[in-house]
Write a protein that holds these residues in place. Structure first.
Motif, mmCIF file in Angstrom:
data_model
loop_
_atom_site.group_PDB
_atom_site.id
_atom_site.type_symbol
_atom_site.label_atom_id
_atom_site.label_comp_id
_atom_site.label_asym_id
_atom_site.label_seq_id
_atom_site.Cartn_x
_atom_site.Cartn_y
_atom_site.Cartn_z
ATOM 1 N N ASP A 192 0.838 -1.205 0.000
ATOM 2 C CA ASP A 192 0.000 0.000 0.000
ATOM 3 C C ASP A 192 0.870 1.251 0.000
ATOM 4 O OD1 ASP A 192 -2.259 -1.457 0.006
ATOM 5 O OD2 ASP A 192 -2.653 -1.284 2.164
ATOM 6 N N GLU A 193 1.843 1.247 0.885
ATOM 7 C CA GLU A 193 2.690 2.436 1.003
ATOM 8 C C GLU A 193 3.493 2.693 -0.263
ATOM 9 O OE1 GLU A 193 5.044 2.731 4.615
ATOM 10 O OE2 GLU A 193 3.504 1.606 5.674
ATOM 11 N N LEU A 194 3.906 1.598 -0.939
ATOM 12 C CA LEU A 194 4.710 1.761 -2.152
ATOM 13 C C LEU A 194 3.909 2.421 -3.267
ATOM 14 C CD1 LEU A 194 6.757 -1.562 -2.278
ATOM 15 C CD2 LEU A 194 7.693 0.748 -2.225
ATOM 16 N N SER A 195 2.623 2.051 -3.380
ATOM 17 C CA SER A 195 1.858 2.667 -4.471
ATOM 18 C C SER A 195 1.610 4.144 -4.174
ATOM 19 C CB SER A 195 0.570 1.903 -4.762
ATOM 20 O OG SER A 195 -0.209 1.847 -3.615
ATOM 21 N N ILE A 196 1.454 4.489 -2.888
ATOM 22 C CA ILE A 196 1.329 5.910 -2.533
ATOM 23 C C ILE A 196 2.654 6.628 -2.825
ATOM 24 C CG2 ILE A 196 0.989 7.520 -0.604
ATOM 25 C CD1 ILE A 196 -0.778 5.261 0.671
ATOM 26 N N GLN A 224 8.312 9.758 -3.952
ATOM 27 C CA GLN A 224 9.270 9.488 -2.884
ATOM 28 C C GLN A 224 10.473 8.662 -3.363
ATOM 29 O OE1 GLN A 224 7.076 7.591 0.274
ATOM 30 N NE2 GLN A 224 5.670 9.315 0.520
ATOM 31 N N PHE A 225 10.442 8.265 -4.640
ATOM 32 C CA PHE A 225 11.572 7.473 -5.143
ATOM 33 C C PHE A 225 12.607 8.369 -5.785
ATOM 34 C CE2 PHE A 225 8.033 4.416 -5.259
ATOM 35 C CZ PHE A 225 8.601 3.425 -4.488
ATOM 36 N N LYS A 226 13.850 7.897 -5.735
ATOM 37 C CA LYS A 226 14.869 8.546 -6.560
ATOM 38 C C LYS A 226 15.860 7.508 -7.039
ATOM 39 C CE LYS A 226 18.264 9.796 -3.186
ATOM 40 N NZ LYS A 226 19.422 10.570 -2.994
ATOM 41 N N VAL A 264 9.142 -6.680 -2.704
ATOM 42 C CA VAL A 264 7.697 -6.481 -2.551
ATOM 43 C C VAL A 264 7.122 -5.842 -3.815
ATOM 44 C CG1 VAL A 264 5.896 -5.309 -1.224
ATOM 45 C CG2 VAL A 264 7.864 -6.306 -0.036
ATOM 46 N N ALA A 265 7.800 -4.809 -4.310
ATOM 47 C CA ALA A 265 7.335 -4.159 -5.547
ATOM 48 C C ALA A 265 7.335 -5.152 -6.708
ATOM 49 C CB ALA A 265 8.216 -2.954 -5.880
ATOM 50 N N GLU A 266 8.379 -5.971 -6.769
ATOM 51 C CA GLU A 266 8.495 -6.926 -7.881
ATOM 52 C C GLU A 266 7.437 -8.022 -7.822
ATOM 53 O OE1 GLU A 266 12.483 -8.448 -8.086
ATOM 54 O OE2 GLU A 266 13.238 -6.660 -9.109
ATOM 55 N N SER A 267 6.905 -8.257 -6.641
ATOM 56 C CA SER A 267 5.907 -9.320 -6.524
ATOM 57 C C SER A 267 4.499 -8.806 -6.808
ATOM 58 C CB SER A 267 5.964 -9.959 -5.134
ATOM 59 O OG SER A 267 5.470 -9.048 -4.182
ATOM 60 N N THR A 268 4.380 -7.513 -7.089
ATOM 61 C CA THR A 268 3.064 -6.961 -7.427
ATOM 62 C C THR A 268 3.132 -6.255 -8.778
ATOM 63 O OG1 THR A 268 3.433 -4.742 -6.571
ATOM 64 C CG2 THR A 268 2.734 -6.404 -4.979
ATOM 65 N N ALA A 269 1.975 -5.854 -9.277
ATOM 66 C CA ALA A 269 1.927 -5.152 -10.556
ATOM 67 C C ALA A 269 2.571 -3.772 -10.456
ATOM 68 C CB ALA A 269 0.481 -5.021 -11.017
ATOM 69 N N LEU A 270 2.838 -3.314 -9.251
ATOM 70 C CA LEU A 270 3.428 -1.990 -9.064
ATOM 71 C C LEU A 270 4.779 -1.848 -9.759
ATOM 72 C CD1 LEU A 270 2.984 0.679 -7.450
ATOM 73 C CD2 LEU A 270 4.592 -0.275 -5.789
ATOM 74 N N ILE A 271 5.482 -2.961 -9.936
ATOM 75 C CA ILE A 271 6.804 -2.881 -10.569
ATOM 76 C C ILE A 271 6.689 -2.359 -12.003
ATOM 77 C CG2 ILE A 271 6.869 -5.259 -11.464
ATOM 78 C CD1 ILE A 271 9.841 -3.296 -9.929
ATOM 79 N N ILE A 272 5.513 -2.477 -12.614
ATOM 80 C CA ILE A 272 5.359 -1.981 -13.993
ATOM 81 C C ILE A 272 5.459 -0.447 -14.036
ATOM 82 C CG2 ILE A 272 3.905 -1.989 -16.090
ATOM 83 C CD1 ILE A 272 5.047 -4.760 -15.421
ATOM 84 N N PRO A 273 4.556 0.290 -13.342
ATOM 85 C CA PRO A 273 4.725 1.750 -13.380
ATOM 86 C C PRO A 273 6.026 2.220 -12.725
ATOM 87 C CG PRO A 273 2.985 1.119 -11.832
ATOM 88 C CD PRO A 273 3.340 -0.103 -12.621
ATOM 89 N N LEU A 274 6.464 1.508 -11.681
ATOM 90 C CA LEU A 274 7.712 1.894 -11.016
ATOM 91 C C LEU A 274 8.902 1.686 -11.969
ATOM 92 C CD1 LEU A 274 9.046 2.877 -8.433
ATOM 93 C CD2 LEU A 274 9.046 0.526 -7.578
ATOM 94 N N GLY A 275 8.887 0.549 -12.669
ATOM 95 C CA GLY A 275 9.940 0.260 -13.642
ATOM 96 C C GLY A 275 9.932 1.278 -14.777
ATOM 97 N N GLU A 276 8.735 1.728 -15.179
ATOM 98 C CA GLU A 276 8.657 2.740 -16.238
ATOM 99 C C GLU A 276 9.241 4.066 -15.757
ATOM 100 O OE1 GLU A 276 4.865 0.929 -18.725
ATOM 101 O OE2 GLU A 276 4.521 2.687 -17.471
#
Ligand code: C2E
Ligand code: CA
Ligand code: CA
Length: 402
Positions: free
Chosen positions: A152-156, A162-164, A203-215
Protein backbone atom coordinates in the motif's frame (compact mmCIF):
# COMPACT_ATOMS: atom_id res chain seq x y z
CA UNK A 1 -4.12 -53.20 -13.85
CA UNK A 2 -2.82 -50.42 -16.14
CA UNK A 3 0.88 -50.30 -16.90
CA UNK A 4 2.66 -47.67 -14.80
CA UNK A 5 6.13 -46.20 -15.16
CA UNK A 6 8.26 -47.65 -12.38
CA UNK A 7 10.11 -44.42 -11.43
CA UNK A 8 6.98 -42.39 -10.76
CA UNK A 9 4.75 -45.07 -9.34
CA UNK A 10 4.82 -47.37 -6.37
CA UNK A 11 2.74 -50.47 -5.69
CA UNK A 12 1.39 -51.50 -2.30
CA UNK A 13 -0.48 -54.65 -1.37
CA UNK A 14 -3.44 -54.56 0.99
CA UNK A 15 -2.11 -54.04 4.54
CA UNK A 16 1.25 -52.45 3.50
CA UNK A 17 2.37 -49.25 5.15
CA UNK A 18 3.10 -46.38 2.74
CA UNK A 19 4.69 -44.52 5.63
CA UNK A 20 4.70 -44.61 9.42
CA UNK A 21 3.95 -41.82 11.84
CA UNK A 22 7.31 -40.15 12.60
CA UNK A 23 8.96 -41.08 9.27
CA UNK A 24 10.73 -38.22 7.55
CA UNK A 25 8.37 -36.62 5.03
CA UNK A 26 9.90 -36.48 1.57
CA UNK A 27 6.97 -36.95 -0.79
CA UNK A 28 3.23 -36.67 -1.34
CA UNK A 29 1.15 -39.33 -3.06
CA UNK A 30 -1.65 -39.36 -5.57
CA UNK A 31 -3.80 -42.52 -5.53
CA UNK A 32 -4.08 -43.95 -9.06
CA UNK A 33 -5.82 -47.13 -7.95
CA UNK A 34 -6.78 -48.59 -4.58
CA UNK A 35 -7.42 -47.03 -1.18
CA UNK A 36 -5.32 -45.69 1.70
CA UNK A 37 -6.20 -45.24 5.35
CA UNK A 38 -4.62 -42.40 7.32
CA UNK A 39 -4.40 -42.95 11.06
CA UNK A 40 -2.55 -41.96 14.22
CA UNK A 41 -1.95 -44.16 17.20
CA UNK A 42 -1.19 -43.44 20.81
CA UNK A 43 -0.64 -46.13 23.46
CA UNK A 44 -1.92 -48.72 20.95
CA UNK A 45 -5.15 -46.70 20.56
CA UNK A 46 -5.64 -46.14 16.83
CA UNK A 47 -7.59 -43.16 15.46
CA UNK A 48 -8.54 -43.28 11.78
CA UNK A 49 -8.37 -39.77 10.32
CA UNK A 50 -9.41 -40.51 6.77
CA UNK A 51 -9.94 -43.12 4.07
CA UNK A 52 -8.73 -41.83 0.74
CA UNK A 53 -9.91 -43.34 -2.53
CA UNK A 54 -8.44 -43.35 -6.04
CA UNK A 55 -8.14 -39.78 -7.33
CA UNK A 56 -7.26 -38.45 -3.86
CA UNK A 57 -3.98 -37.18 -2.47
CA UNK A 58 -2.21 -37.57 0.88
CA UNK A 59 1.10 -36.80 2.56
CA UNK A 60 1.12 -33.26 1.18
CA UNK A 61 1.86 -31.49 4.48
CA UNK A 62 5.35 -32.99 4.61
CA UNK A 63 5.83 -31.82 1.05
CA UNK A 64 5.35 -28.26 2.23
CA UNK A 65 7.26 -28.25 5.49
CA UNK A 66 9.45 -31.38 5.39
CA UNK A 67 8.51 -32.28 8.95
CA UNK A 68 8.09 -35.88 10.12
CA UNK A 69 4.82 -37.63 9.27
CA UNK A 70 2.14 -36.85 11.84
CA UNK A 71 0.10 -39.89 10.82
CA UNK A 72 0.56 -43.31 9.22
CA UNK A 73 -0.73 -44.36 5.80
CA UNK A 74 -1.76 -47.98 5.13
CA UNK A 75 -2.99 -49.42 1.85
CA UNK A 76 -6.40 -50.98 2.53
CA UNK A 77 -6.61 -52.43 -1.01
CA UNK A 78 -3.96 -53.23 -3.60
CA UNK A 79 -2.85 -49.72 -4.43
CA UNK A 80 -0.87 -47.79 -7.06
CA UNK A 81 0.51 -44.39 -6.10
CA UNK A 82 2.12 -41.56 -8.07
CA UNK A 83 4.89 -39.81 -6.17
CA UNK A 84 5.49 -36.06 -5.98
CA UNK A 85 8.86 -35.43 -4.34
CA UNK A 86 9.84 -32.44 -2.23
CA UNK A 87 12.54 -31.54 -4.73
CA UNK A 88 9.87 -31.18 -7.40
CA UNK A 89 7.96 -28.57 -5.40
CA UNK A 90 10.84 -26.97 -3.55
CA UNK A 91 12.14 -24.90 -6.44
CA UNK A 92 8.63 -23.80 -7.38
CA UNK A 93 7.89 -22.71 -3.83
CA UNK A 94 11.17 -20.84 -3.59
CA UNK A 95 10.35 -19.00 -6.80
CA UNK A 96 6.82 -18.16 -5.73
CA UNK A 97 5.56 -14.77 -4.67
CA UNK A 98 6.83 -14.18 -1.09
CA UNK A 99 3.34 -13.39 0.15
CA UNK A 100 2.02 -16.70 -1.22
CA UNK A 101 4.97 -18.52 0.31
CA UNK A 102 4.27 -17.16 3.76
CA UNK A 103 0.54 -17.80 3.47
CA UNK A 104 1.27 -21.37 2.44
CA UNK A 105 3.53 -21.69 5.45
CA UNK A 106 0.86 -20.36 7.78
CA UNK A 107 -1.85 -22.60 6.35
CA UNK A 108 0.45 -25.63 6.54
CA UNK A 109 1.13 -24.86 10.20
CA UNK A 110 -2.57 -24.65 10.98
CA UNK A 111 -3.15 -28.07 9.41
CA UNK A 112 -0.22 -29.43 11.35
CA UNK A 113 -1.62 -28.19 14.63
CA UNK A 114 -4.98 -29.75 13.68
CA UNK A 115 -3.47 -33.22 13.18
CA UNK A 116 -1.42 -32.71 16.35
CA UNK A 117 -4.68 -32.68 18.34
CA UNK A 118 -4.69 -36.42 17.94
CA UNK A 119 -1.27 -36.82 19.48
CA UNK A 120 0.03 -35.91 22.92
CA UNK A 121 3.58 -34.96 21.94
CA UNK A 122 5.35 -33.09 19.17
CA UNK A 123 7.66 -34.94 16.88
CA UNK A 124 11.29 -34.57 15.94
CA UNK A 125 13.36 -32.06 14.12
CA UNK A 126 12.20 -29.44 11.70
CA UNK A 127 14.00 -28.95 8.44
CA UNK A 128 15.15 -25.77 6.76
CA UNK A 129 12.43 -24.97 4.24
CA UNK A 130 9.35 -24.16 6.25
CA UNK A 131 10.53 -24.32 9.82
CA UNK A 132 7.55 -22.95 11.67
CA UNK A 133 7.16 -23.50 15.38
CA UNK A 134 3.98 -22.20 16.94
CA UNK A 135 5.98 -19.28 18.36
CA UNK A 136 7.16 -18.42 14.88
CA UNK A 137 3.65 -18.51 13.54
CA UNK A 138 2.62 -15.22 15.09
CA UNK A 139 5.70 -13.68 13.61
CA UNK A 140 4.97 -15.11 10.15
CA UNK A 141 1.44 -13.73 10.21
CA UNK A 142 2.82 -10.35 11.17
CA UNK A 143 5.19 -10.66 8.24
CA UNK A 144 2.29 -11.23 5.81
CA UNK A 145 0.58 -8.11 7.03
CA UNK A 146 3.80 -6.13 6.90
CA UNK A 147 4.15 -7.05 3.20
CA UNK A 148 0.57 -5.95 2.55
CA UNK A 149 1.19 -2.63 4.35
CA UNK A 150 4.40 -2.12 2.36
CA UNK A 151 2.50 -2.71 -0.90
CA UNK A 152 0.00 0.00 0.00
CA UNK A 153 2.69 2.44 1.00
CA UNK A 154 4.71 1.76 -2.15
CA UNK A 155 1.86 2.67 -4.47
CA UNK A 156 1.33 5.91 -2.53
CA UNK A 157 5.08 6.54 -2.66
CA UNK A 158 5.07 6.40 -6.46
CA UNK A 159 2.34 9.05 -6.68
CA UNK A 160 4.06 11.22 -4.08
CA UNK A 161 7.44 11.03 -5.81
CA UNK A 162 9.27 9.49 -2.88
CA UNK A 163 11.57 7.47 -5.14
CA UNK A 164 14.87 8.55 -6.56
CA UNK A 165 17.68 7.00 -8.54
CA UNK A 166 21.35 6.82 -7.71
CA UNK A 167 23.99 5.99 -10.29
CA UNK A 168 26.95 3.70 -9.73
CA UNK A 169 29.82 4.08 -12.22
CA UNK A 170 30.89 1.07 -14.30
CA UNK A 171 34.53 1.47 -15.30
CA UNK A 172 36.63 -0.01 -18.04
CA UNK A 173 39.07 -2.15 -16.07
CA UNK A 174 42.09 -1.57 -18.31
CA UNK A 175 42.23 2.21 -17.73
CA UNK A 176 39.55 2.80 -15.05
CA UNK A 177 37.67 5.34 -17.17
CA UNK A 178 33.91 5.50 -16.58
CA UNK A 179 32.00 3.80 -19.41
CA UNK A 180 28.51 3.94 -17.94
CA UNK A 181 26.31 3.70 -14.87
CA UNK A 182 23.93 1.29 -13.21
CA UNK A 183 20.70 3.02 -12.16
CA UNK A 184 19.74 1.93 -8.63
CA UNK A 185 16.42 2.72 -7.02
CA UNK A 186 16.08 4.37 -3.60
CA UNK A 187 12.96 4.96 -1.49
CA UNK A 188 12.78 7.81 0.99
CA UNK A 189 9.52 6.96 2.74
CA UNK A 190 7.72 9.75 4.58
CA UNK A 191 6.79 7.28 7.34
CA UNK A 192 9.75 4.90 7.50
CA UNK A 193 12.64 7.07 6.35
CA UNK A 194 15.12 5.52 3.98
CA UNK A 195 14.09 1.93 3.20
CA UNK A 196 16.79 -0.51 1.94
CA UNK A 197 16.23 -1.80 -1.62
CA UNK A 198 16.36 -5.43 -0.46
CA UNK A 199 13.27 -4.70 1.66
CA UNK A 200 11.03 -2.83 -0.76
CA UNK A 201 12.12 -4.05 -4.19
CA UNK A 202 11.11 -7.71 -3.73
CA UNK A 203 7.70 -6.48 -2.55
CA UNK A 204 7.33 -4.16 -5.55
CA UNK A 205 8.49 -6.93 -7.88
CA UNK A 206 5.91 -9.32 -6.52
CA UNK A 207 3.06 -6.96 -7.43
CA UNK A 208 1.93 -5.15 -10.56
CA UNK A 209 3.43 -1.99 -9.06
CA UNK A 210 6.80 -2.88 -10.57
CA UNK A 211 5.36 -1.98 -13.99
CA UNK A 212 4.72 1.75 -13.38
CA UNK A 213 7.71 1.89 -11.02
CA UNK A 214 9.94 0.26 -13.64
CA UNK A 215 8.66 2.74 -16.24
CA UNK A 216 9.54 5.58 -13.94
CA UNK A 217 13.07 4.13 -13.56
CA UNK A 218 13.47 3.94 -17.35
CA UNK A 219 12.25 7.51 -17.94
CA UNK A 220 14.31 8.95 -15.11
CA UNK A 221 17.51 7.09 -15.99
CA UNK A 222 17.29 8.17 -19.66
CA UNK A 223 16.76 11.77 -18.59
CA UNK A 224 19.81 11.61 -16.30
CA UNK A 225 21.92 9.82 -18.92
CA UNK A 226 21.37 12.74 -21.30
CA UNK A 227 22.24 15.30 -18.62
CA UNK A 228 25.45 13.40 -17.75
CA UNK A 229 26.46 13.22 -21.40
CA UNK A 230 25.74 16.88 -22.04
CA UNK A 231 27.49 18.09 -18.89
CA UNK A 232 30.61 16.04 -19.51
CA UNK A 233 30.79 15.59 -23.28
CA UNK A 234 31.26 11.83 -22.94
CA UNK A 235 29.31 9.00 -24.44
CA UNK A 236 28.00 6.73 -21.70
CA UNK A 237 25.69 3.75 -21.23
CA UNK A 238 23.07 3.09 -18.59
CA UNK A 239 22.27 -0.30 -17.04
CA UNK A 240 18.73 -0.77 -15.81
CA UNK A 241 17.46 -3.62 -13.62
CA UNK A 242 14.48 -5.38 -15.18
CA UNK A 243 12.25 -7.62 -13.07
CA UNK A 244 10.56 -10.80 -14.24
CA UNK A 245 7.13 -9.18 -14.40
CA UNK A 246 8.47 -6.47 -16.64
CA UNK A 247 9.73 -9.10 -19.11
CA UNK A 248 6.17 -10.41 -19.25
CA UNK A 249 4.77 -6.91 -19.81
CA UNK A 250 3.90 -6.76 -23.54
CA UNK A 251 4.34 -2.97 -23.55
CA UNK A 252 7.83 -2.81 -22.08
CA UNK A 253 9.82 -2.87 -25.32
CA UNK A 254 7.57 -0.27 -26.98
CA UNK A 255 7.97 1.85 -23.88
CA UNK A 256 11.76 1.57 -24.09
CA UNK A 257 11.83 2.40 -27.80
CA UNK A 258 9.53 5.39 -27.34
CA UNK A 259 11.57 6.77 -24.48
CA UNK A 260 14.79 6.33 -26.44
CA UNK A 261 13.27 8.56 -29.10
CA UNK A 262 11.89 11.12 -26.65
CA UNK A 263 15.19 11.49 -24.81
CA UNK A 264 17.56 11.03 -27.76
CA UNK A 265 19.11 7.89 -26.32
CA UNK A 266 20.41 5.21 -28.72
CA UNK A 267 19.23 1.66 -27.87
CA UNK A 268 22.89 0.60 -27.94
CA UNK A 269 23.42 2.75 -24.85
CA UNK A 270 20.85 0.79 -22.86
CA UNK A 271 21.77 -2.42 -21.02
CA UNK A 272 18.93 -4.38 -19.48
CA UNK A 273 20.07 -6.30 -16.39
CA UNK A 274 18.19 -9.55 -15.91
CA UNK A 275 18.77 -12.02 -13.08
CA UNK A 276 18.81 -15.70 -13.86
CA UNK A 277 15.67 -16.33 -11.82
CA UNK A 278 13.78 -14.55 -14.63
CA UNK A 279 14.86 -17.20 -17.11
CA UNK A 280 12.60 -19.68 -15.37
CA UNK A 281 10.32 -19.88 -18.38
CA UNK A 282 12.41 -20.22 -21.58
CA UNK A 283 9.38 -20.04 -23.88
CA UNK A 284 8.84 -16.46 -22.69
CA UNK A 285 12.45 -15.43 -22.14
CA UNK A 286 14.10 -16.64 -25.34
CA UNK A 287 11.79 -14.78 -27.79
CA UNK A 288 12.04 -11.72 -25.54
CA UNK A 289 15.85 -11.78 -25.68
CA UNK A 290 15.61 -12.12 -29.45
CA UNK A 291 13.36 -9.04 -29.73
CA UNK A 292 15.64 -6.97 -27.51
CA UNK A 293 18.61 -7.81 -29.66
CA UNK A 294 16.74 -6.85 -32.84
CA UNK A 295 15.85 -3.49 -31.34
CA UNK A 296 19.48 -2.90 -30.35
CA UNK A 297 19.20 -3.17 -26.56
CA UNK A 298 21.90 -5.16 -24.75
CA UNK A 299 21.10 -7.84 -22.24
CA UNK A 300 23.26 -8.29 -19.19
CA UNK A 301 22.89 -11.48 -17.15
CA UNK A 302 23.01 -10.14 -13.58
CA UNK A 303 24.26 -11.90 -10.42
CA UNK A 304 25.98 -14.54 -12.53
CA UNK A 305 27.53 -17.28 -10.42
CA UNK A 306 24.77 -17.40 -7.80
CA UNK A 307 21.82 -19.71 -7.37
CA UNK A 308 20.74 -21.43 -10.52
CA UNK A 309 23.74 -20.45 -12.63
CA UNK A 310 24.18 -22.82 -15.47
CA UNK A 311 26.58 -22.53 -18.35
CA UNK A 312 23.90 -24.02 -20.58
CA UNK A 313 21.91 -20.77 -20.16
CA UNK A 314 24.65 -18.84 -21.88
CA UNK A 315 24.44 -20.79 -25.13
CA UNK A 316 20.66 -20.78 -25.00
CA UNK A 317 20.09 -17.10 -24.27
CA UNK A 318 23.21 -15.52 -25.79
CA UNK A 319 23.32 -12.46 -23.51
CA UNK A 320 25.53 -9.55 -24.59
CA UNK A 321 27.08 -9.23 -21.14
CA UNK A 322 27.64 -11.45 -18.13
CA UNK A 323 27.75 -9.70 -14.77
CA UNK A 324 29.79 -11.70 -12.27
CA UNK A 325 28.37 -11.57 -8.78
CA UNK A 326 30.24 -10.12 -5.81
CA UNK A 327 30.09 -13.44 -3.95
CA UNK A 328 32.53 -15.02 -6.41
CA UNK A 329 35.01 -12.16 -5.97
CA UNK A 330 34.79 -12.26 -2.18
CA UNK A 331 36.59 -15.61 -2.07
CA UNK A 332 39.40 -14.61 -4.39
CA UNK A 333 41.99 -14.12 -1.68
CA UNK A 334 41.42 -17.49 0.05
CA UNK A 335 40.05 -19.73 -2.65
CA UNK A 336 41.88 -20.94 -5.71
CA UNK A 337 38.57 -22.56 -6.79
CA UNK A 338 36.76 -19.21 -7.01
CA UNK A 339 39.56 -17.81 -9.10
CA UNK A 340 39.49 -20.86 -11.39
CA UNK A 341 35.71 -20.61 -11.82
CA UNK A 342 35.98 -16.93 -12.74
CA UNK A 343 38.87 -17.64 -15.04
CA UNK A 344 36.78 -20.24 -16.88
CA UNK A 345 33.79 -17.87 -17.10
CA UNK A 346 35.90 -15.07 -18.61
CA UNK A 347 37.56 -17.45 -21.07
CA UNK A 348 34.19 -18.81 -22.17
CA UNK A 349 32.68 -15.32 -22.48
CA UNK A 350 35.58 -14.17 -24.63
CA UNK A 351 35.25 -17.22 -26.86
CA UNK A 352 31.54 -16.49 -27.36
CA UNK A 353 32.01 -12.74 -27.90
CA UNK A 354 30.21 -11.88 -24.66
CA UNK A 355 31.36 -8.86 -22.65
CA UNK A 356 31.97 -9.13 -18.88
CA UNK A 357 31.40 -6.96 -15.81
CA UNK A 358 32.53 -7.84 -12.29
CA UNK A 359 30.48 -6.22 -9.55
CA UNK A 360 31.17 -5.50 -5.91
CA UNK A 361 34.90 -4.87 -6.40
CA UNK A 362 36.17 -3.53 -3.09
CA UNK A 363 39.93 -4.08 -3.17
CA UNK A 364 42.76 -3.21 -5.51
CA UNK A 365 43.84 -6.85 -5.31
CA UNK A 366 40.51 -8.03 -6.76
CA UNK A 367 40.78 -5.46 -9.56
CA UNK A 368 44.28 -6.67 -10.44
CA UNK A 369 43.24 -10.33 -10.60
CA UNK A 370 40.14 -9.49 -12.68
CA UNK A 371 42.17 -7.40 -15.09
CA UNK A 372 44.63 -10.26 -15.55
CA UNK A 373 41.73 -12.63 -16.22
CA UNK A 374 40.53 -10.36 -19.01
CA UNK A 375 37.36 -9.02 -17.35
CA UNK A 376 36.27 -5.98 -19.37
CA UNK A 377 34.33 -3.80 -16.91
CA UNK A 378 34.28 -3.34 -13.13
CA UNK A 379 31.81 -1.88 -10.65
CA UNK A 380 32.22 -1.51 -6.91
CA UNK A 381 33.08 0.65 -3.92
CA UNK A 382 36.76 0.61 -4.97
CA UNK A 383 35.85 2.88 -7.88
CA UNK A 384 32.70 4.62 -6.61
CA UNK A 385 29.57 4.14 -4.51
CA UNK A 386 26.15 4.73 -6.07
CA UNK A 387 26.03 8.53 -6.62
CA UNK A 388 23.45 11.28 -6.87
CA UNK A 389 23.25 13.09 -10.23
CA UNK A 390 25.31 15.99 -8.86
CA UNK A 391 28.04 13.72 -7.51
CA UNK A 392 28.07 11.68 -10.71
CA UNK A 393 28.76 14.86 -12.72
CA UNK A 394 31.64 15.73 -10.38
CA UNK A 395 33.15 12.23 -10.51
CA UNK A 396 32.87 12.13 -14.31
CA UNK A 397 34.74 15.43 -14.49
CA UNK A 398 37.57 13.97 -12.40
CA UNK A 399 37.83 10.71 -14.32
CA UNK A 400 37.71 11.65 -17.95
CA UNK A 401 38.07 8.95 -20.53
CA UNK A 402 41.59 9.19 -21.98
P1 C2E B 1 22.09 -5.54 -7.96
O1 C2E B 1 21.46 -5.35 -9.29
O2 C2E B 1 22.98 -6.75 -7.80
O3 C2E B 1 22.87 -4.21 -7.66
C1 C2E B 1 24.15 -4.14 -7.11
C2 C2E B 1 24.08 -3.89 -5.64
O4 C2E B 1 25.38 -4.03 -5.07
C3 C2E B 1 23.62 -2.48 -5.30
O5 C2E B 1 22.90 -2.56 -4.09
C4 C2E B 1 24.94 -1.76 -5.07
O6 C2E B 1 24.82 -0.63 -4.26
C5 C2E B 1 25.73 -2.86 -4.38
N1 C2E B 1 27.18 -2.66 -4.52
C6 C2E B 1 27.85 -2.12 -5.54
N2 C2E B 1 29.17 -2.13 -5.33
C7 C2E B 1 29.35 -2.73 -4.14
C8 C2E B 1 30.53 -3.06 -3.35
O7 C2E B 1 31.68 -2.80 -3.73
N3 C2E B 1 30.32 -3.67 -2.16
C9 C2E B 1 29.07 -3.96 -1.71
N4 C2E B 1 28.97 -4.56 -0.51
N5 C2E B 1 27.97 -3.69 -2.41
C10 C2E B 1 28.09 -3.07 -3.61
P2 C2E B 1 21.50 -1.84 -3.93
O8 C2E B 1 21.55 -0.50 -4.55
O9 C2E B 1 21.18 -1.96 -2.48
O10 C2E B 1 20.49 -2.70 -4.77
C11 C2E B 1 20.11 -3.96 -4.34
C12 C2E B 1 19.32 -4.68 -5.42
O11 C2E B 1 18.07 -4.04 -5.64
C13 C2E B 1 19.98 -4.65 -6.78
O12 C2E B 1 20.98 -5.62 -6.81
C14 C2E B 1 18.82 -4.95 -7.69
O13 C2E B 1 18.56 -6.33 -7.72
C15 C2E B 1 17.66 -4.29 -6.98
N6 C2E B 1 17.35 -3.03 -7.65
C16 C2E B 1 17.94 -1.81 -7.50
N7 C2E B 1 17.35 -0.90 -8.31
C17 C2E B 1 16.37 -1.54 -9.01
C18 C2E B 1 15.40 -1.15 -9.99
O14 C2E B 1 15.34 -0.01 -10.45
N8 C2E B 1 14.55 -2.11 -10.45
C19 C2E B 1 14.62 -3.39 -10.00
N9 C2E B 1 13.76 -4.28 -10.51
N10 C2E B 1 15.51 -3.80 -9.08
C20 C2E B 1 16.38 -2.90 -8.58
CA1 CA C 1 21.88 -5.15 -11.28
CA1 CA D 1 24.00 -7.85 -9.41
Amino acid sequence: MKHYHQFQHRYFSEGDYVFHEGDSGEAAYFIEEGQVEISTSFESQKTVLANIEAGGMFGELALMDGRPRSASAIATKNTVLTIVTRDQVKERIENADPLLRILLMVVTSYFRSETNHFRPKKLGTVDEMFSVSSNDLQYKIAEVFEIIRLEDELSIALNEEQFKLVFQPIVQLDNESIAGFEALLRWQSSRRGSVPPDVFIPVAESTALIIPLGEWVIRESFRVLKILEQQTNQELFVSINIASRQIQDPNLLDFLVQNCQTHGVAPGQVKLEIVERCLFNPSVAIPWFEKCRKLGFSISLDDFGTGYSSLAYIGQYKPNIIKIDKSLLDNFAQSKESRSICHAIFAMAKELGISTVAEGIESEEQAIILREMGCVYGQGYLFARPLSLEDAITVLGQRRAP
